[in-house]
Design a protein around this motif. Structure first.
Motif, PDB file in Angstrom:
ATOM      1  N   LEU A   1      53.069  32.280  35.975  1.00 41.60           N
ATOM      2  CA  LEU A   1      53.015  33.541  36.718  1.00 41.60           C
ATOM      3  C   LEU A   1      52.282  34.608  35.915  1.00 41.60           C
ATOM      4  N   GLN A   2      52.592  34.699  34.645  1.00 40.63           N
ATOM      5  CA  GLN A   2      51.945  35.698  33.801  1.00 40.63           C
ATOM      6  C   GLN A   2      50.444  35.460  33.698  1.00 40.63           C
ATOM      7  N   LYS A   3      50.059  34.203  33.576  1.00 41.21           N
ATOM      8  CA  LYS A   3      48.635  33.866  33.473  1.00 41.21           C
ATOM      9  C   LYS A   3      47.909  34.156  34.789  1.00 41.21           C
ATOM     10  N   VAL A   4      48.554  33.844  35.899  1.00 45.26           N
ATOM     11  CA  VAL A   4      47.951  34.095  37.205  1.00 45.26           C
ATOM     12  C   VAL A   4      47.821  35.597  37.448  1.00 45.26           C
ATOM     13  N   GLN A   5      48.832  36.360  37.089  1.00 41.06           N
ATOM     14  CA  GLN A   5      48.756  37.814  37.241  1.00 41.06           C
ATOM     15  C   GLN A   5      47.609  38.393  36.419  1.00 41.06           C
ATOM     16  N   ALA A   6      47.444  37.887  35.207  1.00 40.07           N
ATOM     17  CA  ALA A   6      46.349  38.359  34.356  1.00 40.07           C
ATOM     18  C   ALA A   6      44.993  38.018  34.970  1.00 40.07           C
ATOM     19  N   LEU A   7      44.894  36.842  35.582  1.00 39.23           N
ATOM     20  CA  LEU A   7      43.651  36.429  36.236  1.00 39.23           C
ATOM     21  C   LEU A   7      43.355  37.304  37.451  1.00 39.23           C
ATOM     22  N   LEU A   8      44.330  37.475  38.317  1.00 39.14           N
ATOM     23  CA  LEU A   8      44.111  38.247  39.547  1.00 39.14           C
ATOM     24  C   LEU A   8      43.772  39.703  39.240  1.00 39.14           C
ATOM     25  N   ALA A   9      44.285  40.202  38.138  1.00 36.49           N
ATOM     26  CA  ALA A   9      44.064  41.603  37.784  1.00 36.49           C
ATOM     27  C   ALA A   9      42.601  41.900  37.449  1.00 36.49           C
TER      28      ALA A   9
ATOM     29  N   ASP B   1      32.325  35.800  31.325  1.00 46.71           N
ATOM     30  CA  ASP B   1      32.060  35.662  29.891  1.00 46.71           C
ATOM     31  C   ASP B   1      32.106  36.999  29.148  1.00 46.71           C
ATOM     32  N   GLN B   2      32.197  38.090  29.889  1.00 47.15           N
ATOM     33  CA  GLN B   2      32.294  39.408  29.263  1.00 47.15           C
ATOM     34  C   GLN B   2      33.733  39.760  28.894  1.00 47.15           C
ATOM     35  N   HIS B   3      34.691  38.967  29.367  1.00 45.01           N
ATOM     36  CA  HIS B   3      36.092  39.248  29.092  1.00 45.01           C
ATOM     37  C   HIS B   3      36.499  38.683  27.735  1.00 45.01           C
ATOM     38  N   ALA B   4      37.377  39.415  27.066  1.00 47.88           N
ATOM     39  CA  ALA B   4      37.828  38.990  25.734  1.00 47.88           C
ATOM     40  C   ALA B   4      38.561  37.656  25.793  1.00 47.88           C
ATOM     41  N   ASP B   5      39.323  37.454  26.870  1.00 49.78           N
ATOM     42  CA  ASP B   5      40.109  36.221  26.994  1.00 49.78           C
ATOM     43  C   ASP B   5      39.442  35.248  27.965  1.00 49.78           C
ATOM     44  N   VAL B   6      38.148  35.067  27.826  1.00 48.35           N
ATOM     45  CA  VAL B   6      37.432  34.182  28.738  1.00 48.35           C
ATOM     46  C   VAL B   6      38.011  32.772  28.721  1.00 48.35           C
ATOM     47  N   ALA B   7      38.391  32.278  27.560  1.00 47.58           N
ATOM     48  CA  ALA B   7      38.948  30.925  27.471  1.00 47.58           C
ATOM     49  C   ALA B   7      40.248  30.817  28.253  1.00 47.58           C
ATOM     50  N   GLY B   8      41.089  31.837  28.148  1.00 53.92           N
ATOM     51  CA  GLY B   8      42.357  31.821  28.866  1.00 53.92           C
ATOM     52  C   GLY B   8      42.159  31.918  30.366  1.00 53.92           C
ATOM     53  N   LEU B   9      41.219  32.749  30.795  1.00 54.67           N
ATOM     54  CA  LEU B   9      40.935  32.886  32.225  1.00 54.67           C
ATOM     55  C   LEU B   9      40.407  31.578  32.808  1.00 54.67           C
ATOM     56  N   LEU B  10      39.496  30.938  32.088  1.00 56.36           N
ATOM     57  CA  LEU B  10      38.944  29.667  32.559  1.00 56.36           C
ATOM     58  C   LEU B  10      40.020  28.587  32.610  1.00 56.36           C
ATOM     59  N   LYS B  11      40.902  28.588  31.640  1.00 55.94           N
ATOM     60  CA  LYS B  11      41.990  27.611  31.635  1.00 55.94           C
ATOM     61  C   LYS B  11      42.881  27.776  32.852  1.00 55.94           C
TER      62      LYS B  11
ATOM     63  N   THR C   1      34.249  21.019  31.088  1.00 58.31           N
ATOM     64  CA  THR C   1      33.019  21.806  30.998  1.00 58.31           C
ATOM     65  C   THR C   1      32.332  21.922  32.359  1.00 58.31           C
ATOM     66  N   SER C   2      32.295  20.816  33.109  1.00 58.29           N
ATOM     67  CA  SER C   2      31.651  20.835  34.423  1.00 58.29           C
ATOM     68  C   SER C   2      32.408  21.721  35.399  1.00 58.29           C
ATOM     69  N   LEU C   3      33.733  21.645  35.378  1.00 57.94           N
ATOM     70  CA  LEU C   3      34.540  22.485  36.255  1.00 57.94           C
ATOM     71  C   LEU C   3      34.381  23.960  35.885  1.00 57.94           C
ATOM     72  N   GLU C   4      34.349  24.243  34.602  1.00 59.78           N
ATOM     73  CA  GLU C   4      34.167  25.630  34.164  1.00 59.78           C
ATOM     74  C   GLU C   4      32.807  26.171  34.592  1.00 59.78           C
ATOM     75  N   SER C   5      31.785  25.316  34.568  1.00 59.73           N
ATOM     76  CA  SER C   5      30.445  25.783  34.923  1.00 59.73           C
ATOM     77  C   SER C   5      30.368  26.205  36.389  1.00 59.73           C
ATOM     78  N   ILE C   6      31.167  25.558  37.246  1.00 62.66           N
ATOM     79  CA  ILE C   6      31.200  25.950  38.656  1.00 62.66           C
ATOM     80  C   ILE C   6      31.715  27.376  38.780  1.00 62.66           C
ATOM     81  N   TRP C   7      32.791  27.676  38.044  1.00 58.72           N
ATOM     82  CA  TRP C   7      33.359  29.022  38.088  1.00 58.72           C
ATOM     83  C   TRP C   7      32.427  30.037  37.428  1.00 58.72           C
ATOM     84  N   ARG C   8      31.766  29.651  36.358  1.00 60.73           N
ATOM     85  CA  ARG C   8      30.836  30.571  35.685  1.00 60.73           C
ATOM     86  C   ARG C   8      29.670  30.932  36.602  1.00 60.73           C
ATOM     87  N   HIS C   9      29.236  29.983  37.423  1.00 62.41           N
ATOM     88  CA  HIS C   9      28.148  30.260  38.366  1.00 62.41           C
ATOM     89  C   HIS C   9      28.597  31.275  39.414  1.00 62.41           C
ATOM     90  N   LEU C  10      29.830  31.129  39.890  1.00 63.30           N
ATOM     91  CA  LEU C  10      30.341  32.032  40.919  1.00 63.30           C
ATOM     92  C   LEU C  10      30.751  33.384  40.332  1.00 63.30           C
TER      93      LEU C  10
END
Length: 358
Positions: free
Chosen positions: A194-202, A277-287, A263-272
């Motif tokens: 829940l905490q991770k999803v809230q951080a993503l949606l924000a 990649d400008q976020h400090a927690d890019v790794a956490g958001l992608l996860k 990596t392939s799944l992340e690239s789909i999201w990076r394209h959209l």
């Protein structure tokens, strides 16, 4: 009253589409049975789905989007089989007659039916009795050349690539946003998730919010893509219950294993979402995005396997088609991390009898 309702909201507005397909629709609404003429040298394909208020759509959803989605998710099954739509039947169970809701529902239904040339040919409308929830059941009919028998889930083979269309997981974001809007996000994810999803949606950009909600409410069945995959795809299905769960059906039927590329799944999201990649927690958001991609349903994109020799042909079909993994001998579904570590994926798909109700 029932027949007036059918005539007003369905027979009259859908009449022109049926008449435009008179060579196929021999008998339609108003007769005891529908009669469809299959083209010579064609196989018949059929699929049925039921949408229940509070399970598959929110009670306060716009009736137009409910009508669209009800038919679109059925047409997606035809797409996953490589079939062309012929027509559909509709069964409605209603707690009461709501003319405003019916008008909106019919409009959305007609919109998607017209777009994919799929006439309404019959059905039934009945009272839900003591049940206070609406139920929508649709059966679609389609056809494909007799030489094509669909994309059997048991035909995936080792060394074949795993492909997806669009952005799997996007509708899941839409669902999370809708739960959040209603103050009910904790019903579909809990604890650390829940905490991770809230951080993503924000931090979701507005353009991605709009796309996610649109994908949830008005998915676009990949009919044309399904037809173009004839002779290229081995196994194929549509993503209705999440990438991990739907792909697991293929693995079980084919008795093989699959390795998805993080990596392939992340690239789909990076394209959209290039700004991610400008976020400090890019790794956490992608996860978090990958976790929701594996878990989420309602995308109604296609997922298929194909021999490596078909890679160029598939890529030439258009943009938005991604190879995200490989079929291997063995069993289980695995995720390969950028560091080449393999992690087993299990228990992350949508479950109709376990997930929170809408």
């Amino acid at each position: 009253m029932e027949f007036d309702l059918i005539h007003r909201h369905f027979k009259t507005p859908f009449g022109p589409l049926a008449r435009a397909n008179a060579d196929t629709v021999l008998l339609g609404i108003g007769d005891d049975c529908a009669a469809l003429q299959i083209s010579p040298g064609q196989n018949l394909f059929t699929s049925t789905d039921t949408l229940v208020e509070g399970v598959h759509f929110f009670s306060d959803d716009a009736p137009r989007t409910t009508g669209w989605k009800a038919l679109a998710c059925n047409l997606s099954d035809l797409a996953a089989s490589g079939a062309t739509p012929l027509g559909f039947t509709l069964n409605l169970s209603l707690p009461e007659v709501d003319e405003t809701w019916l008008a909106g529902f019919s409009a959305g239904l007609l919109e998607v039916a017209t777009r994919f040339n799929c006439p309404l040919v019959g059905g039934d409308t009945t009272s839900a009795g003591l049940n206070t929830l609406k139920t929508v059941s649709i059966t679609v009919f389609g056809q494909a050349a007799a030489s094509h028998r669909g994309f059997n889930r048991g035909h995936a083979k080792a060394d074949e690539g795993i492909w997806v269309s669009g952005t799997p997981g996007l509708a899941r974001l839409g669902l999370l946003l809708e739960y959040q809007k209603r103050g009910r996000l904790a019903e579909c994810c809990r604890g650390a998730e829940l905490q991770k999803v809230q951080a993503l949606l924000a931090v979701l950009p507005e353009h991605l919010v709009r796309q996610a909600v649109s994908r949830l409410e008005m998915p676009v069945p990949r009919i044309e893509l399904g037809l173009m995959l004839h002779g290229l795809a081995s196994a194929c299905l549509d993503l209705s219950d999440g990438l991990s769960g739907d792909l697991a059906h293929v693995l079980k039927a084919s008795e093989v294993a699959a390795v998805l590329s993080q990596t392939s799944l992340e690239s789909i999201w990076r394209h959209l979402w290039p700004e991610i990649d400008q976020h400090a927690d890019v790794a956490g958001l992608l996860k978090t995005l990958i976790a929701q991609t594996l878990k989420g349903g309602d995308d109604f994109e296609l997922c298929w396997t194909a021999h490596p020799r078909h890679r160029d042909a598939i890529q030439s079909l258009g943009a938005g088609l991604h190879c995200v993994g490989i079929i291997e001998q063995g069993s289980g579904l695995w995720l390969r991390t950028p560091g080449e570590e393999r992690k087993r994926i299990s228990g992350t798909s949508y479950n109709h009898f376990a997930e929170s109700k809408n």
